[in-house]
Design an enzyme around this catalytic site. Structure first.
Site, PDB file in Angstrom:
ATOM      1  N   ALA A  56       0.827  -1.082  -0.042  1.00 20.39           N
ATOM      2  CA  ALA A  56       0.074  -0.124   0.025  1.00 20.39           C
ATOM      3  C   ALA A  56       0.822   1.273   0.252  1.00 20.39           C
ATOM      4  O   ALA A  56       1.593   1.353   0.908  1.00 20.39           O
ATOM      5  CB  ALA A  56      -1.048   0.027   1.263  1.00 20.39           C
ATOM      6  N   VAL A  82       4.185  -1.406   3.475  1.00 17.77           N
ATOM      7  CA  VAL A  82       4.223   0.006   2.938  1.00 17.77           C
ATOM      8  C   VAL A  82       5.333   0.296   1.855  1.00 17.77           C
ATOM      9  O   VAL A  82       6.202   0.073   1.773  1.00 17.77           O
ATOM     10  CB  VAL A  82       4.670   1.037   4.136  1.00 17.77           C
ATOM     11  CG1 VAL A  82       4.642   2.580   3.737  1.00 17.77           C
ATOM     12  CG2 VAL A  82       3.520   0.933   5.444  1.00 17.77           C
ATOM     13  N   LYS A  83       4.482   0.879   1.056  1.00 17.82           N
ATOM     14  CA  LYS A  83       5.342   1.252  -0.390  1.00 17.82           C
ATOM     15  C   LYS A  83       5.950   2.752  -0.376  1.00 17.82           C
ATOM     16  O   LYS A  83       5.004   3.766  -0.241  1.00 17.82           O
ATOM     17  CB  LYS A  83       4.457   1.035  -1.521  1.00 17.82           C
ATOM     18  CG  LYS A  83       5.132   0.698  -2.971  1.00 17.82           C
ATOM     19  CD  LYS A  83       3.923   0.172  -3.961  1.00 17.82           C
ATOM     20  CE  LYS A  83       4.469  -0.010  -5.251  1.00 17.82           C
ATOM     21  NZ  LYS A  83       3.438  -0.478  -6.054  1.00 17.82           N
ATOM     22  N   VAL A  84       6.759   3.264  -0.609  1.00 16.58           N
ATOM     23  CA  VAL A  84       7.544   4.325  -0.520  1.00 16.58           C
ATOM     24  C   VAL A  84       8.501   4.478  -1.785  1.00 16.58           C
ATOM     25  O   VAL A  84       9.103   3.420  -2.089  1.00 16.58           O
ATOM     26  CB  VAL A  84       8.449   4.464   0.765  1.00 16.58           C
ATOM     27  CG1 VAL A  84       7.624   4.430   1.905  1.00 16.58           C
ATOM     28  CG2 VAL A  84       9.703   3.790   0.776  1.00 16.58           C
TER      29      VAL A  84
END
Length: 218
Positions: A56, A82-84
């Site tokens: 996400a 968590v996608k950064v």
């Protein structure tokens, strides 16, 4: 090799998960926007369908904002990754979130140098975009080869290579040949992996021969 599905379409995810071939899901704001559904609700439902990592993506561009959003996303379910983005701020956020035992997928990787930084920041996954590199006349799979080789030199690197921007089945095959741990595949590409004309031809011949016998198994 693990197969992640690159979509936020709940119906597609549920159907493909039923095949037993799906190990995780990657999403992004664009994919979620196409569903027309609330972001958090969509991620939560996907996490309930697929027990593996569900990426996400944050929308903030500064480190503090990414960290705050990442913590919020991580609360949705235990299997959220968590996608950064692979920026200075993204890597700062990655380090903080990884130190808090949150899975992090560092996306938009286009060089081996960037992949080294992602590993040093503690990323769970790094996502090199092979199709987009191919579009510019650069060898996308060559980058995968470089990253896999570099990571193998350093056992302390725990980051898995998640091959993204897959455009056709041979990208999947080549990624597997090179030893990448994960590919993220659009549903259409996963379907294409099953297909071969000789399989269809052989099955048709077997069924024709069986029909001639007039027998049934049940």
């Amino acid at each position: 090799m693990k197969f992640f599905i690159d979509t936020a379409d709940i119906d597609d995810i549920r159907e493909l998960a039923g095949t037993g071939m799906v190990d995780g899901v990657t999403t992004n704001p664009s994919l979620v926007a196409k569903t027309g559904r609330p972001f958090a609700d969509t991620i939560a439902e996907i996490c309930a369908i697929v027990p593996g990592p569900i990426s996400a993506e944050v929308t903030a561009t500064d480190a503090d904002g990414m960290i705050a959003e990442g913590r919020k996303l991580a609360q949705i379910a235990d299997n959220v990754a968590v996608k950064v983005p692979l920026t200075v701020d993204g890597l700062r956020a990655c380090k903080t979130l990884s130190d808090e035992s949150t899975m992090v997928n560092v996306t938009l990787c286009f060089s081996a140098a960037q992949a080294i930084l992602a590993a040093k920041a503690g990323a769970t996954f790094v996502s090199p975009f092979v199709g987009r590199l191919d579009d510019t006349g650069t060898d996308g799979m060559g980058l995968i080869s470089d990253i896999v080789e570099i990571y193998a030199n350093y056992p302390e690197f725990k980051t898995e290579v998640l091959v993204a921007s897959i455009r056709h089945p041979m990208h999947v095959v080549e990624a597997a040949r090179l030893g990448a741990e994960v590919v993220t595949i659009p549903p259409k590409i996963l379907g294409q992996l099953y297909n071969h004309p000789l399989t269809d031809k052989g099955l048709a011949a077997f069924l024709a021969d069986w029909e001639k016998t007039g027998q049934t198994i049940l």
